[in-house]
Design a protein around this motif. Structure first.
Motif, short mmCIF file in Angstrom:
data_model
loop_
_atom_site.label_atom_id
_atom_site.label_comp_id
_atom_site.label_asym_id
_atom_site.label_seq_id
_atom_site.Cartn_x
_atom_site.Cartn_y
_atom_site.Cartn_z
N LYS A 20 45.72 15.56 66.35
CA LYS A 20 44.82 16.21 65.40
C LYS A 20 43.76 15.22 64.91
O LYS A 20 43.89 14.00 65.16
CB LYS A 20 45.66 16.78 64.25
CG LYS A 20 46.66 17.88 64.70
CD LYS A 20 47.50 18.36 63.53
CE LYS A 20 48.49 19.44 63.95
NZ LYS A 20 49.29 19.94 62.80
N TYR A 60 46.10 29.17 65.83
CA TYR A 60 47.02 29.29 64.69
C TYR A 60 47.11 30.72 64.16
O TYR A 60 47.43 30.92 62.98
CB TYR A 60 46.57 28.34 63.57
CG TYR A 60 46.96 26.89 63.80
CD1 TYR A 60 48.28 26.51 64.00
CD2 TYR A 60 45.99 25.88 63.79
CE1 TYR A 60 48.64 25.19 64.20
CE2 TYR A 60 46.35 24.54 63.99
CZ TYR A 60 47.68 24.21 64.18
OH TYR A 60 48.04 22.89 64.37
N LEU A 63 49.68 32.10 61.70
CA LEU A 63 49.70 31.57 60.33
C LEU A 63 48.57 32.15 59.47
O LEU A 63 48.35 31.71 58.34
CB LEU A 63 49.60 30.03 60.36
CG LEU A 63 50.73 29.31 61.11
CD1 LEU A 63 50.44 27.83 61.22
CD2 LEU A 63 52.07 29.54 60.41
N PHE A 68 47.58 28.36 53.09
CA PHE A 68 46.96 27.12 53.56
C PHE A 68 46.09 27.32 54.81
O PHE A 68 45.50 26.36 55.30
CB PHE A 68 48.02 26.04 53.83
CG PHE A 68 49.06 26.41 54.87
CD1 PHE A 68 48.78 26.32 56.22
CD2 PHE A 68 50.31 26.86 54.48
CE1 PHE A 68 49.74 26.66 57.18
CE2 PHE A 68 51.27 27.21 55.43
CZ PHE A 68 50.97 27.11 56.78
N LEU A 72 43.84 24.61 56.85
CA LEU A 72 44.32 24.20 58.17
C LEU A 72 43.18 24.28 59.20
O LEU A 72 43.00 23.37 60.01
CB LEU A 72 45.50 25.10 58.58
CG LEU A 72 46.05 24.95 60.00
CD1 LEU A 72 46.55 23.54 60.28
CD2 LEU A 72 47.18 25.97 60.24
N TYR A 75 40.75 21.47 58.60
CA TYR A 75 41.37 20.22 59.06
C TYR A 75 41.23 20.08 60.58
O TYR A 75 40.72 19.06 61.08
CB TYR A 75 42.83 20.24 58.61
CG TYR A 75 43.81 19.28 59.24
CD1 TYR A 75 43.50 17.93 59.46
CD2 TYR A 75 45.10 19.72 59.57
CE1 TYR A 75 44.45 17.07 60.01
CE2 TYR A 75 46.05 18.86 60.10
CZ TYR A 75 45.72 17.54 60.34
OH TYR A 75 46.66 16.70 60.87
N ARG A 96 59.03 18.51 70.63
CA ARG A 96 59.16 18.84 69.20
C ARG A 96 60.07 17.80 68.51
O ARG A 96 59.84 17.44 67.36
CB ARG A 96 59.75 20.24 69.02
CG ARG A 96 58.88 21.36 69.59
CD ARG A 96 57.84 21.86 68.64
NE ARG A 96 58.40 22.49 67.46
CZ ARG A 96 57.65 23.06 66.51
NH1 ARG A 96 56.33 23.05 66.60
NH2 ARG A 96 58.21 23.61 65.46
N THR A 102 57.83 19.28 60.50
CA THR A 102 56.45 19.59 60.08
C THR A 102 56.02 18.74 58.89
O THR A 102 54.90 18.23 58.85
CB THR A 102 56.36 21.10 59.72
OG1 THR A 102 56.80 21.86 60.86
CG2 THR A 102 54.94 21.50 59.37
N ARG A 113 55.80 11.86 63.51
CA ARG A 113 55.46 12.15 62.10
C ARG A 113 56.29 11.30 61.15
O ARG A 113 55.80 10.87 60.10
CB ARG A 113 55.67 13.64 61.82
CG ARG A 113 54.61 14.54 62.48
CD ARG A 113 55.03 15.99 62.42
NE ARG A 113 54.03 16.91 62.93
CZ ARG A 113 54.28 18.19 63.20
NH1 ARG A 113 55.49 18.68 63.04
NH2 ARG A 113 53.32 18.98 63.66
N THR A 120 52.24 17.05 55.13
CA THR A 120 52.19 18.19 56.07
C THR A 120 50.76 18.49 56.51
O THR A 120 50.51 18.79 57.68
CB THR A 120 52.80 19.45 55.42
OG1 THR A 120 54.12 19.12 54.99
CG2 THR A 120 52.86 20.61 56.38
N GLY A 121 49.83 18.41 55.57
CA GLY A 121 48.42 18.72 55.86
C GLY A 121 47.71 17.65 56.67
O GLY A 121 46.52 17.81 57.01
N ASN A 123 49.50 15.79 59.53
CA ASN A 123 50.72 15.39 60.26
C ASN A 123 50.49 14.99 61.72
O ASN A 123 51.40 15.02 62.54
CB ASN A 123 51.82 16.43 60.09
CG ASN A 123 51.45 17.79 60.65
OD1 ASN A 123 50.37 17.94 61.22
ND2 ASN A 123 52.33 18.76 60.50
#
Ligand code: IDP
Ligand code: MG
Length: 160
Positions: A20, A60, A63, A68, A72, A75, A96, A102, A113, A120-121, A123
């Motif tokens: 990310k 996404y 979600l 959020f 997201l 971000y 994973r 997360t 992580r 979390t925001g 990660n």
């Protein structure tokens, strides 16, 4: 003893892994790629890419109803990401595990992580949550000609 179950655990799968924008900004690209390489998975696609809003929303979409979600999307579209396809036996669940929970504060030490993030925001990395989503996300993020079939020289030393 259920041999078909054992066989299914040994399925070759593909997963979509993405570093990310925070991971790129923090200089963690090599560190993250290295963990997947060393584990023994095979890289099938790799690119630096600035994700447009509509693609982030599609990726996404499950979600969309979360509070959020707008943050997201901001971000994920805030800077370049590194898009990767990885292939291997059980790669979806294994990736994973390598990535960790997360919430980075709950992620085990030794995970990406758990070792490299606090919130979390922010990660650092994404990994597909099922073989079906692995296929879906790779098709979403890569165009024809951006994925490669090849045989690593180490293949006979990784699997029997
Ligand atoms: P995952 O990335 O571990 O699969 P998901 O629940 O699928 O987690 O959420 C996707 C991403 O959305 C997370 O990695 C994180 O960046 C963000 N996210 C999830 N929950 C929250 C939250 O409560 N606050 C802020 N961002 C969140
Ligand atoms: Mg997810």
């Amino acid at each position: 003893f259920l041999p078909h179950l054992v066989a299914s655990m040994e399925q070759v799968e593909e997963t979509y892994i993405m570093i990310k924008p925070d991971g790129v900004q923090r200089g963690l690209v090599g560190e993250v790629i290295s963990r997947f390489e060393k584990k023994g998975f095979k890289l099938t696609g790799l690119k630096l890419f600035h994700c447009p809003k509509d693609l982030a929303e599609e990726h996404y979409k499950d979600l969309k109803s979360k509070s959020f979600f707008p943050k997201l999307i901001d971000y994920i579209t805030s800077g370049p990401v590194v898009c990767m396809g990885w292939e291997g036996i059980g790669v979806v669940a294994s990736a994973r595990k390598l990535i960790g929970a997360t919430n980075p504060l709950q992620a085990e030490p030794g995970t990406i992580r758990g070792d490299l993030a606090v919130q979390t925001g922010r990660n650092v990395v994404h990994g597909s949550d099922s073989p079906e989503n692995g296929k879906r996300e790779i098709a979403l993020w890569f165009k024809e000609g951006e994925l490669f079939e090849w045989t690593p020289v180490q293949a006979p030393w990784l699997t029997e």
